[in-house]
Design an enzyme around this catalytic site. Structure first.
Site, PDB file in Angstrom:
ATOM      1  N   HIS A   5       0.830  -1.205   0.000  1.00  9.01           N
ATOM      2  CA  HIS A   5       0.000   0.000   0.000  1.00  9.01           C
ATOM      3  C   HIS A   5       0.864   1.255   0.000  1.00  9.01           C
ATOM      4  O   HIS A   5       0.523   2.263  -0.625  1.00  9.01           O
ATOM      5  CB  HIS A   5      -0.920  -0.002   1.219  1.00  9.01           C
ATOM      6  CG  HIS A   5      -2.160  -0.808   1.024  1.00  9.01           C
ATOM      7  ND1 HIS A   5      -2.850  -1.380   2.067  1.00  9.01           N
ATOM      8  CD2 HIS A   5      -2.845  -1.154  -0.089  1.00  9.01           C
ATOM      9  CE1 HIS A   5      -3.909  -2.029   1.601  1.00  9.01           C
ATOM     10  NE2 HIS A   5      -3.924  -1.906   0.297  1.00  9.01           N
ATOM     11  N   CYS A  21       0.238  -3.397 -18.067  1.00  9.31           N
ATOM     12  CA  CYS A  21      -0.439  -2.721 -16.959  1.00  9.31           C
ATOM     13  C   CYS A  21       0.275  -2.973 -15.635  1.00  9.31           C
ATOM     14  O   CYS A  21      -0.256  -2.670 -14.573  1.00  9.31           O
ATOM     15  CB  CYS A  21      -1.902  -3.147 -16.858  1.00  9.31           C
ATOM     16  SG  CYS A  21      -2.153  -4.906 -16.575  1.00  9.31           S
TER      17      CYS A  21
END
Length: 554
Positions: free
Chosen positions: A185, A482
């Site tokens: 994160h 991606c």
């Protein structure tokens, strides 16, 4: 004399400045007996966890965008009923409130670390909850980012998402951590903020306050006491970045080859924020956030609402939606898959549909319903496709649901080796470079000690990308990237030279990649790709490409 430390570059750009170290964590609570009233100690412990959750939510609301979703997920960890029950049990065994919270969260963190994958990457989030709750219960200073008297480079053993989310890019020039992974994160938030960052950097925690460092968030290098030439190069790159932030328009090379520049999003809030950034659409919409922390699958109506919101945010552009990428490495309570000895090689991604086909059918139906009558073009792709047969079956199911443009993720080496066969069925493919490197080099993404093997500049993953791009060119099908590699301006040039037709990244990375393409021709990109493929290791590949690139990218 200058020294170069190497880690994992997770947010592109370069910066230099004095080191400021993160405030130390509170000391571990005394393991001695409590001597207090168990009910009162339990109430204090649970109350501290609730206060941490409140603090995290407040920070998330202040930061907005993807940070709010990240910190909401961490707040939910602090409020987990199982955690409260374990704290109560430890208090009953004689622990103090602080010690019970400490031990319970250490146990939970060890459990997640053992699972690995997505949940293993959340260990840092749990550690942040533990330190904040212990500080509240013991009266120790709250851990976190100190007040910065001047723009500085933040250095820490690790940096929690709650601290990363509120960093001020005007004050925090860059950050370096000794721990961390590219998909944590903290790394994700660094990209969103546009702060150059290097994680998994051995020796970083030993850097002294005030020493000058230069941080290269693309190459993953930290130069201690950098020479004047390095400082000048960093200043030039920073100046270039300031100019490129104003660039807009479709991606294309200097001689006009179109290269679609897209964004990666994980939630509706992410999408709405990213829609304001000049891009050609979404190259990766991670749908698993709709499923995580649920005890039952999300109803089709809930999914339709979310997909429709993302499509509406990108009206007139394309949105590539990845079906559920979950399983043993991202456990969902309602899947009930049991334990797996090696979750990264287990039932995840498209393989979940072998056991629970209704989950995929419901998701495809929801995407088709959401796309009906919308201005955005809805493309759909499956994760963890390994064989042409899997690709064929997925395409058939998606088209039966009413979705016309269907593709597959290339994350498994077998899929890259047989890309030409997959493209007999698929309308497009998209390379997930993080997993491709992991599986190609048999290196766990959670192992910071294997950072050199996880580097997408390694020759073997580059060969797999080249094979996939060649297959796309022969089949006249789009081949996108991606994964994290797409947001590195130097690597973006290599990827285009290999034949990749679109690049999807964090919104903050778009300006630099757009400028890099606009200042290099296709022939120059192909020369860089050739130089990278001929190199023996990542460092040599980067150096070879730098010699061919415009000075502003160095």
């Amino acid at each position: 004399m200058s020294q170069v430390l190497r880690g994992i570059g997770v947010s592109p750009g370069a910066a230099s400045g004095p080191v400021v170290r993160l405030a130390p964590p509170p000391p571990d609570p005394d393991p001695g007996p409590s001597g207090g009233v168990p009910a009162q100690d339990t109430a204090r412990a649970v109350g501290a966890l609730a206060e941490v959750a409140r603090l995290l939510r407040a920070r998330g609301e202040a930061a907005g965008g993807g940070a709010e979703d990240v910190l909401e997920a961490t707040a939910m960890m602090a409020e987990d009923p199982e955690l409260a029950a374990r704290v109560e049990a430890l208090v009953g065994e004689g622990r103090t409130a602080a010690r019970a919270v400490h031990e319970a969260l250490v146990e939970f963190a060890e459990s997640l670390r053992a699972v690995g994958g997505y949940l293993g990457e959340r260990v840092a989030d749990l550690e942040d909850v533990r330190m904040r709750a212990v500080a509240l219960l013991t009266g120790a200073p709250m851990p976190g980012v100190p007040t910065l008297a001047r723009p500085s480079v933040l250095v820490a053993r690790d940096l929690a998402p709650a601290d990363t989310a509120v960093l001020d890019p005007a004050r925090v020039l860059g950050f370096v951590t000794e721990l961390g992974t590219p998909t944590s994160h903290t790394a994700i938030l660094a990209k969103q903020l546009g702060i150059p960052a290097v994680v998994g950097c051995p020796g970083a925690a030993a850097l002294a306050d005030g020493v000058t460092v230069a941080v290269d968030g693309s190459a993953g290098e930290v130069t201690v006491d950098p020479p004047a030439a390095t400082l000048a190069r960093v200043a030039a790159r920073s100046a270039t970045r300031a100019v490129t932030d104003a660039d807009t328009g479709p991606g294309r090379t200097a001689d006009g080859l179109p290269v679609a520049l897209l964004v990666n999003v994980g939630t509706v809030a992410d999408a709405r924020a990213a829609a304001t950034v000049p891009s050609e659409g979404v190259g990766l919409f991670r749908t698993e956030m709709l499923y995580l922390s649920r005890h039952t699958p999300p109803p089709v109506s809930v999914q339709v609402e979310a997909y429709r919101a993302v499509l509406d945010a990108f009206a007139g552009r394309k949105v590539v939606i990845r079906t559920l990428d979950a399983g043993a490495d991202k456990p969902l309570p309602f899947l009930d898959q049991g334990d797996e000895a090696n979750p990264a090689l287990g039932v995840r991604g498209l393989r979940v549909a072998r056991r629970r086909p209704e989950l995929l059918d419901d998701q495809l139906a929801a995407i088709a319903e959401a796309a009906a009558g919308r201005e955005a073009q809805a493309w759909v792709m499956a994760p963890m496709v390994s064989t042409p047969a899997e690709a064929s079956t997925f395409v058939e199911r998606a088209r039966a649901a009413g979705l016309p443009t269907v593709g597959a993720m290339i994350e498994v080496p077998a899929a890259a080796l047989h890309a030409s066969r997959l493209l007999r069925h698929c309308d497009f493919v998209s390379l997930g470079t993080n997993d491709l490197a992991q599986y190609c080099l048999a290196a766990d993404r959670m192992q910071g000690a294997l950072a050199d093997l996880l580097d997408i500049w390694q020759p073997a993953p580059l060969e797999l990308i080249a094979m996939t791009a060649d297959a796309g060119r022969l089949a006249n099908r789009p081949v996108g990237v991606c994964g994290e590699a797409a947001g590195d301006p130097l690597m973006a040039l290599v990827l285009v030279g290999l034949g990749v037709t679109s690049l999807s990244m964090a919104p903050a990375s778009l300006p630099l990649v757009r400028r890099a393409l606009a200042t290099h021709t296709v022939a120059e990109c192909q020369a860089m790709a050739g130089a990278a493929r001929e190199a023996d290791d990542p460092a040599a590949a980067r150096d070879a490409v730098r010699q061919l690139a415009s000075p502003e990218l160095l």
